[in-house]
Design an enzyme around this catalytic site. Structure first.
Site, PDB file in Angstrom:
ATOM      1  N   SER A 158       0.939  -1.149   0.075  1.00  0.00           N
ATOM      2  CA  SER A 158      -0.058   0.106  -0.031  1.00  0.00           C
ATOM      3  C   SER A 158       0.941   1.279   0.060  1.00  0.00           C
ATOM      4  O   SER A 158       1.997   1.197   0.516  1.00  0.00           O
ATOM      5  CB  SER A 158      -0.993  -0.104   1.278  1.00  0.00           C
ATOM      6  OG  SER A 158      -1.460   1.432   1.408  1.00  0.00           O
ATOM      7  N   TYR A 183      -2.596  -0.297   9.850  1.00  0.00           N
ATOM      8  CA  TYR A 183      -2.835  -0.923   8.522  1.00  0.00           C
ATOM      9  C   TYR A 183      -1.347  -0.640   7.725  1.00  0.00           C
ATOM     10  O   TYR A 183      -0.900  -1.664   7.376  1.00  0.00           O
ATOM     11  CB  TYR A 183      -3.826   0.057   7.808  1.00  0.00           C
ATOM     12  CG  TYR A 183      -3.914  -0.321   6.222  1.00  0.00           C
ATOM     13  CD1 TYR A 183      -4.195  -1.873   5.904  1.00  0.00           C
ATOM     14  CD2 TYR A 183      -3.736   0.445   5.418  1.00  0.00           C
ATOM     15  CE1 TYR A 183      -4.154  -2.035   4.664  1.00  0.00           C
ATOM     16  CE2 TYR A 183      -3.832   0.132   4.063  1.00  0.00           C
ATOM     17  CZ  TYR A 183      -4.019  -1.006   3.579  1.00  0.00           C
ATOM     18  OH  TYR A 183      -4.149  -1.267   2.352  1.00  0.00           O
TER      19      TYR A 183
END
Length: 366
Positions: A158, A183
């Site tokens: 990501s 995350y």
């Protein structure tokens, strides 16, 4: 090629499975269909792939029981009604025993791991979900690849890993040691875990740092869907940081084209790796990290204008402060992906948004 694609009930996983099937690959899809967002959207994506729970003549809850019972392995796989080379299994990445059984029985040529607990803000509310899925789950994928001699693993990282980094565009040669959400920390961990397995077991691993992906069948927790839902239901949209934000919006079809290039070309050890001055995106092991984005950030307010134009309604706007765990700007340097694979997204924002709005109106009957 026989490919395991995890997360096929998800946004990118669905589009990837569809594209692979259309070109003739054999695809085993996997998803746990959790309730992080509306499961009906996930079921609808699977239905587009020909995966229907009615294949087993069961209700959704009964299928859950079926998938977790001690039946023979074949009975856990659902055959697509549309694609002869597609089967689906409902499974959680953290279910170590089932993951190992799946790999042992199916003998994959390649694995693309897109399943993960997504969302920056949700990681503040429910951090344990990220450890179970993104850490333990990815560990199971790596171990299953190791013990089944699978040398071709690609996986979702990501753009969130860049964290506090202010130098833009973000380059894969940048160090990513200051994440601002759990995350992001789990995705950074995935990259480090993958490198370890590339080094120890000669598994070709390629991590793709996705930049904001949009398009038909998108996620309801992301800006395009949130904005479209608010606009079409006469509610104000939330504009964080008072609109002073930008994102490297990338159309999902362009993202999938890049993923397939990576699947078809497993990473190799890099003879130019300098252990005295290491570039974190390459290695003497068969390991690679790429940014995959549009290389053209869009101001948030310009994105909203494009969406308003396509919908034909001006949005009511509620300007708000920055959210915890968020970043002001994302901007991908994709030169490595361009150099290695001639990859260049070519979907104009207005065209991509038009495709998204057309799908949204039809799916939600707006």
């Amino acid at each position: 090629m026989k490919i395991l694609v995890t997360g096929t009930a998800g946004f990118i996983g669905y589009h990837l499975a569809l594209k692979l099937l259309e070109r003739g690959d054999e695809v085993i899809g996997l998803d746990n269909i959790n309730d992080y967002y509306d499961v009906n959207l996930k079921y609808a994506r699977l239905n587009q792939l020909g995966i229907s729970y009615e294949d087993k003549n069961t209700s959704n809850s009964e299928l859950d029981d079926l998938c977790h019972s001690q039946l023979d392995w074949e009975s856990k796989l659902i055959q697509s009604k549309i694609y002869p080379k597609h089967k689906f299994v409902k499974m959680d990445l953290s279910d170590t025993k089932s993951i190992y059984e799946l790999f042992e029985k199916e003998k994959f040529d390649a694995v693309c791991n897109l399943a993960a607990q997504a969302g920056v803000r949700y990681s503040i509310e429910n951090p344990h979900a990220y450890i179970d899925s993104n850490i333990k789950g990815f560990m199971n994928i790596l171990e299953a690849c190791r013990h089944n001699d699978i040398k071709n693993l690609s996986y979702a990282s990501s753009s969130s890993v860049y964290g506090l980094n202010k130098s833009q565009p973000f380059k894969t040669s940048d160090h990513t040691d200051h994440p601002v959400s759990l995350y992001a920390a789990t995705k950074k961990s995935n990259e480090m875990m993958a490198h370890t397995y590339s080094h120890l077991y000669n598994i070709s691993t390629t991590g793709l740092r996705f930049f904001t992906v949009y398009g038909p069948w998108g996620r309801p927790d992301m800006a395009p869907m949130l904005f479209a839902d608010a606009i079409l239901n006469d509610r104000a949209i939330k504009v964080f940081n008072h609109g002073n934000m930008s994102r490297d919006f990338t159309y999902v079809g362009d993202i999938v084209d890049g993923i397939i290039k990576v699947i078809d070309n497993p990473s190799k050890s890099n003879e130019n790796f300098d252990a005295q001055n290491p570039d974190p995106s390459i290695s003497s092991a068969p390991y690679r990290i790429y940014n995959i984005g549009n290389n053209a950030p869009v101001q948030l307010l310009d994105f909203i204008k494009t969406l308003e134009s396509s919908i034909g309604i001006e949005a009511k706007k509620n300007f708000m402060d920055m959210q915890d765990g968020d970043v002001v700007s994302t901007y991908a340097d994709t030169n490595d992906l361009i150099k290695d694979f001639c990859y260049k997204p070519d979907t104009d924002l207005s065209d991509g948004i038009a495709e998204f709005v057309e799908w949204y109106r039809e799916f939600y009957d707006k």
